[in-house]
Design an enzyme around this catalytic site. Structure first.
Site, short mmCIF file in Angstrom:
data_model
loop_
_atom_site.label_atom_id
_atom_site.label_comp_id
_atom_site.label_asym_id
_atom_site.label_seq_id
_atom_site.Cartn_x
_atom_site.Cartn_y
_atom_site.Cartn_z
N SER A 102 9.60 -30.67 31.76
CA SER A 102 10.76 -31.53 31.52
C SER A 102 11.48 -31.81 32.81
CB SER A 102 11.72 -30.85 30.55
OG SER A 102 11.04 -30.06 29.65
N LEU A 160 15.24 -25.41 31.97
CA LEU A 160 14.36 -26.54 31.66
C LEU A 160 12.96 -26.13 32.08
CD1 LEU A 160 16.08 -29.78 33.00
CD2 LEU A 160 15.33 -29.37 30.70
N ASP A 161 11.97 -26.27 31.21
CA ASP A 161 10.63 -25.85 31.63
C ASP A 161 10.03 -26.86 32.59
OD1 ASP A 161 8.87 -26.80 28.55
OD2 ASP A 161 10.23 -27.87 29.87
N ALA A 162 8.86 -26.53 33.15
CA ALA A 162 8.31 -27.32 34.26
C ALA A 162 7.97 -28.74 33.85
CB ALA A 162 7.08 -26.62 34.82
#
Lengths: 358, 393
Positions: A105, A101-103
């Protein structure tokens, strides 16, 4: 004779889910979980130090050249085994991350410890569906599709109604259904394929672009709106772009103000651990909770592997398909009640059903 | 990788303890060749080391070099044992190990030490070296220190009675507790190599600036590197805090006693932080003074994180400058914590930060209370509700 630390370490084998807060890089989550596990392991009492024989020279008289020199042996614990000299008992715990999950989200992040890391890889590569909740805002467009990016254009959104939004979502979902059928490599003219499609058990084989298997609007309050998405093989940037495209289709512009993953395969948000619970005890409990799901994933992968070996055997292929379908079916059954309206989007009855649900 | 072969004077003529002082050491992989203290041996080993490196480059074989070095050492330094080379293998004169000898002779046999000449850990040397065993008993974490390059070799080479003991006694006289001595040396092993005159000069300087004995002891325990800095540097820093912040001497002393790290680090980040507070945030001079005296950590905080917290508190929570200056602890807290708690209170409709209105929640209670107390007293909800809310963010 195993020490307490080793017994604790052997319990740390499996998969569990963590709720990643927004704004935090997934690596920091992984690192803090690893350091918490190491802290618990190294706080266990160290093994007893080895004893060594030391010969101590004791002379009878004062002068060094006296005749009664006596060598007396004694068992003394060696300082070389002292914890301040040897260091901590455990230096590393293998903690792996599933679908990242990127930062920007937040949401369910699956982590694997020890032997669970192997299963984690299978989970990532398998075509499990993931549930997301996307929050959007009409009226502006930015360069990175989020509300914190640099604003490129601003538009009005008074003409947008729920009806138009639903029509656009239906169109997007239609396109995705076509893609799903194409990538699932089934011939829709056959009876089995039709039954699979009706039950919502089609899924893409091999490499595929991101496909949305389900899409609906949960909340509409202009300029804010919330979408719920079930998808396969996606990235969070693709989902933010989706919001942007929804805006474009409605002749306005939209940015994404939040991406939240509520389900990753069999791991749901109710059982994900929040920040306060990132301790060794809670993690071991969570691993035990998810052990059944982990075993199923491992089994399905074993079937897939045997199927790959006996490529010509169509029956085994059928078996693999049924195994993976069972898992997906469980996802479909166990996931929130929103999914039962997903498959038959075309009929207007379900549209109103979807609207009255909230 | 450079192979650091060292000539180990194998102990055949010298007693065990002296050997330990001078010739054995722990070698960290990255450390350079360190030389013996004895002057002739110094030049000898240099010569040999150069020879061995060249040797190594030519022949690509390590073992013949070792024998060469050892033999040469024996030849040069212990001329009596030069017969080693010329042993006639057929002579029947040598003693058999099964021959019986008297007790005194048995006891006086010098056993060559089994210590490895180089090692990547301090474990083989701890039992044999007085310095290392005493340090372990004091509570120094040798494992952490041996990770740092060259520190391990330095520790083995220290003499307990000449180097370590006087400095430990000096620190004890200063007022540092015995239980804290181990941590201090773990953080700063170079305090054992700093000259006693310098240490005394710095302590007397601090006392001349009217720091009490207890505060000096507390400062040294909290900032182990403090006494390694020169008097000019300490003077410079203290002068800066007094002038730039416009604080009275006593307040400056108070800040420095609570956070002695201020005297150790560079002044540039502190100046940047002050500029940020003044220009970006818009605090007035007296507000900055109050913030710094209440929470000195703001001076060395990360500029980006500080900006993030202030931006959220001022713009999203709508808290005016005066309130933030009144409760500067909020600038020291974690951003995630502030954000989650504020959004929870907003969801419940209890986000009231104006003291003039009812149901006021002060910023320090928002930030300082632990989760369960916060939920029960401030938010008037259960911990499970808070966790469920966290999962919706």
């Amino acid at each position: 004779m195993t020490s307490q630390a080793v017994r604790l370490f052997r319990k740390m084998d499996g998969l569990f889910a963590v709720y990643k807060p927004q704004g935090v890089h997934w690596k920091h989550v992984r690192d803090s979980i690893e350091s918490n596990l190491l802290k618990a392991l190294n706080s266990c009492p160290p093994p007893a130090p080895q004893l060594a024989v030391q010969f101590q020279l004791l002379s009878g008289g004062e002068n060094s050249s006296s005749k009664d020199v006596v060598l007396s042996p004694s068992m003394v614990p060696t300082l070389a085994d002292h914890p301040l000299v040897t260091g901590p008992q455990f230096h590393k715990v293998h903690v792996g991350v599933g679908h990242r999950l990127d930062a920007f989200s937040s949401g369910v992040l699956v982590l694997g410890v020890g032997k669970g890391n192997g299963v984690l890889e299978h989970l990532c590569k398998s075509h499990v569906t993931r549930d997301y909740t996307l929050e959007g805002e009409f009226g502006k467009a930015t360069d990175n599709f989020t509300h914190t990016g640099r604003v490129i254009e601003k538009t009005t959104y008074d003409h947008v109604t729920l009806d138009k939004l639903e029509r656009v979502l239906a169109m997007i979902q239609g396109a995705n259904q076509k893609a799903l059928i194409m990538y699932s490599q089934v011939d829709l003219h056959t009876q089995e394929a039709y039954e699979l499609a009706v039950r919502g058990l089609l899924y893409p084989h091999g490499k595929s672009p991101p496909i949305l298997t389900g899409l609906r609007c949960i909340h509409f309050n202009p300029p804010h709106f919330t979408l719920e998405v079930q998808c396969v093989n996606e990235t969070q940037k693709y989902l933010r772009k989706l919001i942007h495209e929804v805006g474009l289709e409605l002749r306005t512009s939209a940015v994404c103000s939040g991406v939240r993953r509520t389900r990753d395969g069999p791991f749901k948000v109710e059982n994900a651990l929040t920040r306060q619970h990132w301790t060794a005890g809670s993690i071991i409990q969570a691993i035990a909770h998810f052990s059944k799901a982990t075993r199923k994933i491992r089994k399905s992968e074993m079937y897939k592997q045997t199927a790959g070996q006996l490529n010509s055997n169509a029956q085994v292929q059928e078996q693999t398909r049924s195994q993976t379908e069972q898992i997906n079916q469980q996802h479909v059954e166990l996931s929130s009640s929103t999914s039962d309206t997903v498959v038959d989007r075309e009929t207007p009855v379900t549209l109103s059903e979807g609207r009255t649900k909230h | 990788m450079r192979v650091c072969q060292r000539c180990v004077s194998l102990l055949l003529s010298r007693p065990l303890s002296a050997v330990l002082q001078h010739s054995t050491r722990a070698l960290h992989q990255r450390s350079h060749l360190t030389l013996l203290q004895h002057s002739t041996r110094h030049t000898l080993s240099q010569r040999h080391s150069r020879q061995t490196w060249r040797h190594f480059a030519d022949h690509q074989a390590a073992s013949p070099d070792v024998y060469n070095m050892i033999d040469l050492a024996q030849k040069e330094v212990v001329p009596l044992n030069s017969d080693v080379h010329r042993i006639d293998l057929d002579a029947a004169v040598h003693t058999s190990p099964l021959q019986e000898i008297s007790e005194e002779e048995a006891v006086q046999i010098q056993v060559p030490s089994a210590l490895p000449p180089e090692s990547s850990t301090l474990r083989p040397y701890v039992d044999k070296s007085e310095t290392l065993s005493k340090l372990v008993q004091l509570g120094v974490n040798l494992w952490k220190l041996e990770q740092r390059p060259n520190v391990g070799s330095m520790l083995v080479r220290l003499d307990f009675h000449a180097d370590v003991a006087p400095r430990l006694l000096f620190l004890k006289d200063l007022g540092v507790e015995e239980s804290k001595l181990g941590q201090l040396v773990t953080k700063n092993p170079f305090i054992l190599t700093e000259s006693l005159d310098n240490l005394e000069a710095r302590v007397s300087y601090l006392k001349s600036k009217k720091f009490s004995k207890q505060s000096v002891a507390a400062m040294v325990s909290k900032a182990p590197y403090l006494l390694n800095f020169s008097v000019e540097r300490l003077d410079n820093r203290l002068g800066f805090f007094q002038k730039q912040l416009g604080l009275s001497a006593e307040k400056a002393r108070d800040i420095v006693t609570r956070l002695p790290k201020l005297l150790c680090g560079s002044l540039e980040p502190i100046k940047e932080n002050l500029k940020v507070c003044e220009l970006e945030f818009g605090f007035r001079g007296n507000e900055i003074q109050h913030i710094v005296t209440t929470v000195p950590k703001v001076l060395i905080a990360n500029k980006r994180k500080l900006t993030q917290i202030f931006d959220f508190v001022h713009n999203t929570m709508d808290v005016p400058h005066s309130l933030v200056a009144k409760f500067p602890q909020v600038l020291n807290a974690k951003f995630i914590r502030i954000r989650e708690r504020h959004l929870f209170l907003e969801y419940l409709g209890r986000a009231q930060y104006q003291p003039s209105q009812p149901n006021y929640i002060s910023l320090d209670r928002l930030v300082f209370l632990p989760d369960d107390v916060f939920c029960s007293e401030v938010a008037l909800a259960t911990l499970e509700d808070f966790e469920r809310f966290q999962k919706t963010l």
